[in-house]
Design a protein around this motif. Structure first.
Motif, PDB file in Angstrom:
ATOM      1  N   THR A 219      43.666  47.637  37.222  1.00 26.28           N
ATOM      2  CA  THR A 219      43.620  48.296  38.532  1.00 26.28           C
ATOM      3  C   THR A 219      43.002  49.680  38.426  1.00 26.28           C
ATOM      4  O   THR A 219      42.094  50.043  39.187  1.00 26.28           O
ATOM      5  CB  THR A 219      45.036  48.397  39.126  1.00 26.28           C
ATOM      6  OG1 THR A 219      45.586  47.086  39.262  1.00 26.28           O
ATOM      7  CG2 THR A 219      45.002  49.085  40.485  1.00 26.28           C
ATOM      8  N   ILE A 220      43.492  50.483  37.477  1.00 31.08           N
ATOM      9  CA  ILE A 220      42.976  51.847  37.341  1.00 31.08           C
ATOM     10  C   ILE A 220      41.538  51.826  36.834  1.00 31.08           C
ATOM     11  O   ILE A 220      40.710  52.648  37.252  1.00 31.08           O
ATOM     12  CB  ILE A 220      43.888  52.675  36.417  1.00 31.08           C
ATOM     13  CG1 ILE A 220      45.267  52.835  37.057  1.00 31.08           C
ATOM     14  CG2 ILE A 220      43.268  54.052  36.143  1.00 31.08           C
ATOM     15  CD1 ILE A 220      46.253  53.637  36.219  1.00 31.08           C
ATOM     16  N   SER A 221      41.212  50.899  35.950  1.00 31.50           N
ATOM     17  CA  SER A 221      39.826  50.793  35.469  1.00 31.50           C
ATOM     18  C   SER A 221      38.877  50.496  36.619  1.00 31.50           C
ATOM     19  O   SER A 221      37.771  51.053  36.691  1.00 31.50           O
ATOM     20  CB  SER A 221      39.725  49.694  34.405  1.00 31.50           C
ATOM     21  OG  SER A 221      40.470  50.033  33.256  1.00 31.50           O
ATOM     22  N   ALA A 222      39.295  49.621  37.546  1.00 27.67           N
ATOM     23  CA  ALA A 222      38.459  49.322  38.709  1.00 27.67           C
ATOM     24  C   ALA A 222      38.314  50.554  39.602  1.00 27.67           C
ATOM     25  O   ALA A 222      37.227  50.828  40.142  1.00 27.67           O
ATOM     26  CB  ALA A 222      39.066  48.164  39.500  1.00 27.67           C
ATOM     27  N   ASP A 223      39.406  51.318  39.757  1.00 30.87           N
ATOM     28  CA  ASP A 223      39.334  52.558  40.547  1.00 30.87           C
ATOM     29  C   ASP A 223      38.351  53.542  39.912  1.00 30.87           C
ATOM     30  O   ASP A 223      37.560  54.195  40.612  1.00 30.87           O
ATOM     31  CB  ASP A 223      40.721  53.212  40.626  1.00 30.87           C
ATOM     32  CG  ASP A 223      41.669  52.441  41.532  1.00 30.87           C
ATOM     33  OD1 ASP A 223      41.186  51.676  42.383  1.00 30.87           O
ATOM     34  OD2 ASP A 223      42.901  52.611  41.376  1.00 30.87           O
ATOM     35  N   MET A 224      38.400  53.676  38.581  1.00 33.19           N
ATOM     36  CA  MET A 224      37.483  54.583  37.895  1.00 33.19           C
ATOM     37  C   MET A 224      36.033  54.149  38.086  1.00 33.19           C
ATOM     38  O   MET A 224      35.139  54.986  38.247  1.00 33.19           O
ATOM     39  CB  MET A 224      37.833  54.664  36.406  1.00 33.19           C
ATOM     40  CG  MET A 224      39.104  55.444  36.116  1.00 33.19           C
ATOM     41  SD  MET A 224      39.360  55.794  34.347  1.00 33.19           S
ATOM     42  CE  MET A 224      39.820  54.169  33.746  1.00 33.19           C
ATOM     43  N   SER A 225      35.794  52.856  38.077  1.00 28.95           N
ATOM     44  CA  SER A 225      34.435  52.357  38.278  1.00 28.95           C
ATOM     45  C   SER A 225      33.921  52.703  39.673  1.00 28.95           C
ATOM     46  O   SER A 225      32.769  53.127  39.840  1.00 28.95           O
ATOM     47  CB  SER A 225      34.417  50.844  38.067  1.00 28.95           C
ATOM     48  OG  SER A 225      33.125  50.324  38.280  1.00 28.95           O
ATOM     49  N   ARG A 226      34.772  52.552  40.685  1.00 26.16           N
ATOM     50  CA  ARG A 226      34.357  52.905  42.052  1.00 26.16           C
ATOM     51  C   ARG A 226      34.095  54.402  42.184  1.00 26.16           C
ATOM     52  O   ARG A 226      33.112  54.818  42.814  1.00 26.16           O
ATOM     53  CB  ARG A 226      35.435  52.460  43.042  1.00 26.16           C
ATOM     54  CG  ARG A 226      35.435  50.959  43.316  1.00 26.16           C
ATOM     55  CD  ARG A 226      36.359  50.618  44.457  1.00 26.16           C
ATOM     56  NE  ARG A 226      37.760  50.762  44.081  1.00 26.16           N
ATOM     57  CZ  ARG A 226      38.491  49.789  43.541  1.00 26.16           C
ATOM     58  NH1 ARG A 226      37.952  48.603  43.305  1.00 26.16           N
ATOM     59  NH2 ARG A 226      39.763  49.989  43.240  1.00 26.16           N
ATOM     60  N   LEU A 227      34.971  55.207  41.596  1.00 27.17           N
ATOM     61  CA  LEU A 227      34.777  56.654  41.657  1.00 27.17           C
ATOM     62  C   LEU A 227      33.497  57.065  40.936  1.00 27.17           C
ATOM     63  O   LEU A 227      32.805  58.001  41.353  1.00 27.17           O
ATOM     64  CB  LEU A 227      35.980  57.368  41.033  1.00 27.17           C
ATOM     65  CG  LEU A 227      37.280  57.323  41.852  1.00 27.17           C
ATOM     66  CD1 LEU A 227      38.454  57.782  41.010  1.00 27.17           C
ATOM     67  CD2 LEU A 227      37.146  58.184  43.109  1.00 27.17           C
ATOM     68  N   SER A 228      33.174  56.357  39.850  1.00 30.65           N
ATOM     69  CA  SER A 228      31.955  56.661  39.113  1.00 30.65           C
ATOM     70  C   SER A 228      30.724  56.434  39.984  1.00 30.65           C
ATOM     71  O   SER A 228      29.787  57.242  39.971  1.00 30.65           O
ATOM     72  CB  SER A 228      31.884  55.797  37.855  1.00 30.65           C
ATOM     73  OG  SER A 228      30.714  56.065  37.126  1.00 30.65           O
TER      74      SER A 228
END
Length: 466
Positions: A219-228
């Motif tokens: 979940t957090i990895s996907a959030d980081m990808s979107r923020l990137s």
């Protein structure tokens, strides 16, 4: 796991040979095992850093990695570092000292031995820990985007590429593979010390997250990808364009921001943070700096700190430079022609025959002295309070040579605080020299009594080297 790992390796562009950073911990030992068993058959070598921070345990880690390389037929490279001394000299933490030392060495190895990448063993848990640490200390979008699978080695001016082939694997997956595959590793006992923030997050916070959401890593990895992706869009549309207008780095400077222009930009505090964030400056620090920029009154000489850099206000600019070092102010004695260095500043000294019509100053990095006035030996050192000289042409009220403090010359020349810290002067030898009297501020001003005259037969030339 091996198949997924091989798929990651196959996606790397122009991967001819890889340098693996292996510490002896489970993550890096598993990475080495996966490279060894990979069907890609990419040539690799092992680099091990001994920072000598844990006594016999550090030497034991080195022995473990060296033994694995010997049994596996893999070239082993290692380097010893005086980490505590480096940290004290450069005014940084042990963690930052070790980080700087290892990446500078990796960069050097890649340039000299032809590696395509440096591979490090950061995993998905490491990435989430970094995300939470940045969130706790205060950060912007960049600090929440996490580590990238491929990035640049964090060495200024380096073109070396860094790859993290384990970034998509959890720590649990890595441990399971290690046990099943018979990987031997050493556990750093300091990892259990929860007084360290990262260890507290690792040992106490992440298990709680796992109870609340077993898929929290994904979940957090996907959030980081979107923020990137959002950050990249902002960089393209605004930040990069504004940076090209506001920033012109020079010499040792990493960044020079035009404060007047910044003040007139939309949302200057956000923009300042985006410009300074890559250098480790937090949001509160940038807020204080922006408040200073927006106020009327004294601006120059204020210093703001991150872990490895300083932001110094100078004139109408904010200058980002590496953190202060403990400089050797003793200088160097020049007894003959040759190449010398003071505080990292390289220069040459030559003795030349003087002929009428020869230029006194061919380049901004050259000063010429009458050799009968400035004779060997003399010293070159960093300036000190109380240093002074009599600039060419300056006269006092009685018509004699006018004296000027070096500190006043800095004001006339518009020196910034970082420039003052490493300003070298020439100190002549001889009992007749008055206290603080210097022959020159290199490479700006020469004392009147050391100038070339019609009686000059030979000259001493001091020239700065790159």
């Amino acid at each position: 796991m091996q198949a997924r790992f091989d798929s990651i390796l196959s996606s790397l562009d122009d991967c001819r040979k890889v340098l693996l950073a292996v510490s002896g911990g489970v993550d890096s030992m598993v990475m080495a095992k996966l490279f060894l068993n990979s069907e890609s058959h990419i040539p690799f070598e092992i680099a091990h850093c001994n920072f000598h921070l844990r006594g016999e345990a550090s030497d034991s880690d080195e022995a473990l990695v060296m033994d694995w390389c010997s049994r596996s037929g893999v070239p082993f490279l290692k380097k010893d570092f005086a980490t505590c001394e480096y940290a004290a000299e450069h005014g940084v933490s042990l963690e930052m000292a070790a980080r700087t030392l290892r990446y500078e060495w990796f960069d050097e190895l890649c340039r000299t031995r032809g590696y395509s990448f440096v591979a490090v063993a950061h995993n998905a848990n490491d990435n989430v820990e970094t995300f939470l640490l940045n969130l706790l200390r205060g950060t912007g979008i960049k600090g929440l985007t996490g580590m990238k699978a491929v990035s640049a080695v964090p060495v200024p001016g380096s073109g070396t590429r860094l790859v993290r082939p384990l970034l998509g694997f959890s720590r649990g997956e890595i441990l399971e593979y290690a046990v099943k595959s018979g990987v031997i590793w050493h556990e750093d006992h300091t990892n259990a010390d929860t007084t360290f923030k990262r260890n507290c997050i690792r040992n106490e916070i992440l298990p709680l997250f796992s109870r609340l959401n077993p898929s929290f890593l994904e979940t957090i990895s996907a959030d980081m990808s979107r923020l990137s992706r959002e950050q990249e869009a902002a960089d393209r549309q605004f930040v990069s364009e504004a940076a090209s207008v506001l920033s012109v780095p020079v010499g040792e400077e990493r960044l020079r921001i035009d404060a007047e222009r910044l003040r007139n930009m939309p949302d200057p505090e956000w923009l300042l943070f985006r410009l300074l964030e890559p250098y480790g400056f937090t949001s509160p620090v940038c807020s204080d700096l922006c408040s200073l920029i927006g106020r009327q009154g004294t601006f120059s000489g204020k210093v703001f700190h991150s872990e490895a850099f300083r932001a110094v206000t100078s004139g109408t600019s904010v200058i980002v430079v590496p953190a202060s070092r403990t400089r050797d102010r003793s200088g160097v004695e020049v007894r003959k022609e040759g190449e010398y260095s003071v505080a990292g500043i390289r220069f040459s000294v030559t003795l030349r025959e003087w002929k009428e019509g020869m230029p006194l100053r061919n380049t901004p990095g050259m000063l010429v002295f009458d050799s009968s006035a400035l004779s060997f030996p003399f010293s070159v050192r960093l300036w000190e309070n109380g240093d002074w000289l009599c600039p060419l042409g300056l006269r006092n009220s009685s018509g004699g040579r006018g004296r000027k403090k070096i500190s006043d010359l800095f004001v006339d020349l518009g020196y910034s605080l970082p420039e003052k810290e490493v300003a070298p002067v020439v100190e002549p030898s001889g009992k007749g020299n008055a206290p603080g009297h210097v022959a020159a501020l290199l490479w700006e001003r020469i004392d009147d009594s050391f100038k070339v005259t019609e009686k000059t037969a030979s000259v001493v030339v001091i020239e700065r080297r790159p």
